[in-house]
Design a protein around this motif. Structure first.
Motif, PDB file in Angstrom:
ATOM      1  N   SER A 168      -4.551  -3.450   9.322  1.00  0.00           N
ATOM      2  CA  SER A 168      -4.877  -4.809   8.355  1.00  0.00           C
ATOM      3  C   SER A 168      -5.087  -3.570   7.264  1.00  0.00           C
ATOM      4  O   SER A 168      -5.355  -3.942   6.015  1.00  0.00           O
ATOM      5  CB  SER A 168      -6.275  -5.112   8.504  1.00  0.00           C
ATOM      6  OG  SER A 168      -6.108  -6.397   9.478  1.00  0.00           O
ATOM      7  N   LEU A 169      -5.890  -3.072   6.897  1.00  0.00           N
ATOM      8  CA  LEU A 169      -6.575  -1.759   6.148  1.00  0.00           C
ATOM      9  C   LEU A 169      -5.196  -0.539   5.819  1.00  0.00           C
ATOM     10  O   LEU A 169      -5.150  -0.723   4.818  1.00  0.00           O
ATOM     11  CB  LEU A 169      -6.769  -0.488   6.632  1.00  0.00           C
ATOM     12  CG  LEU A 169      -8.608  -0.845   7.174  1.00  0.00           C
ATOM     13  CD1 LEU A 169      -9.051   0.023   7.861  1.00  0.00           C
ATOM     14  CD2 LEU A 169      -9.455  -1.027   5.988  1.00  0.00           C
ATOM     15  N   LEU A 170      -3.468  -0.591   6.416  1.00  0.00           N
ATOM     16  CA  LEU A 170      -2.650  -0.617   5.650  1.00  0.00           C
ATOM     17  C   LEU A 170      -2.211  -1.344   4.598  1.00  0.00           C
ATOM     18  O   LEU A 170      -1.680   0.217   3.539  1.00  0.00           O
ATOM     19  CB  LEU A 170      -1.410  -0.926   6.924  1.00  0.00           C
ATOM     20  CG  LEU A 170       0.073   0.149   6.778  1.00  0.00           C
ATOM     21  CD1 LEU A 170      -0.866   2.302   6.284  1.00  0.00           C
ATOM     22  CD2 LEU A 170       0.837   0.032   7.735  1.00  0.00           C
ATOM     23  N   LYS A 171      -2.856  -2.398   4.036  1.00  0.00           N
ATOM     24  CA  LYS A 171      -2.364  -2.840   2.912  1.00  0.00           C
ATOM     25  C   LYS A 171      -3.170  -2.237   1.259  1.00  0.00           C
ATOM     26  O   LYS A 171      -2.886  -2.281   0.303  1.00  0.00           O
ATOM     27  CB  LYS A 171      -2.513  -4.672   3.212  1.00  0.00           C
ATOM     28  CG  LYS A 171      -1.545  -4.938   1.915  1.00  0.00           C
ATOM     29  CD  LYS A 171      -1.490  -6.643   2.423  1.00  0.00           C
ATOM     30  CE  LYS A 171      -0.850  -6.971   1.264  1.00  0.00           C
ATOM     31  NZ  LYS A 171      -0.381  -8.933   1.419  1.00  0.00           N
ATOM     32  N   LYS A 172      -4.508  -2.069   2.214  1.00  0.00           N
ATOM     33  CA  LYS A 172      -5.304  -1.385   0.988  1.00  0.00           C
ATOM     34  C   LYS A 172      -5.652  -0.376   0.640  1.00  0.00           C
ATOM     35  O   LYS A 172      -5.488   0.522   0.099  1.00  0.00           O
ATOM     36  CB  LYS A 172      -6.653  -1.987   2.108  1.00  0.00           C
ATOM     37  CG  LYS A 172      -7.071  -3.096   2.063  1.00  0.00           C
ATOM     38  CD  LYS A 172      -7.358  -3.595   0.531  1.00  0.00           C
ATOM     39  CE  LYS A 172      -8.346  -5.239   0.928  1.00  0.00           C
ATOM     40  NZ  LYS A 172      -8.250  -6.074  -0.054  1.00  0.00           N
TER      41      LYS A 172
END
Length: 103
Positions: free
Chosen positions: A18-22
């Motif tokens: 989920s954090l990868l996109k950020k």
């Protein structure tokens, strides 16, 4: 206890994904550190789970539960949508995982 550790591993995998996109291609420092730390913890815990549970069962569960939770995270945090085909695919993944775990 093994399944609890598997859930911990899944939780960190979902957080990292989920954090990868950020991270914006690993250009944003905090999300990048969060992603890498989450993946490290995820794989560390998963390696200990694999000492006690079969690989096929562990990976099928880890992958399918992770996929479902990442899909939900995408809907909640990134306002992504699901098509009928995506829902059917998720259903097939869950069905396959149940078959692997039961038989």
């Amino acid at each position: 206890m093994n399944y609890l550790l598997l859930l911990v591993s899944i939780g960190f995998e979902v957080l990292g994904t989920s954090l990868l996109k950020k991270t914006d291609g690993f250009t944003n420092l905090l999300p990048t550190v969060g992603t890498l730390t989450s993946y490290f913890i995820c794989l560390f815990v998963l390696s200990h789970v694999l000492k006690r549970l079969p690989l096929s069962l562990t990976y099928a569960t880890w992958g399918s539960v992770g996929l479902i939770l990442v899909t939900i995270a995408g809907i909640v945090f990134y306002h992504e949508t699901l098509s009928v085909y995506s829902i059917a695919g998720l259903f097939l993944v869950v069905s396959g995982t149940v078959l692997i775990n039961v038989f």
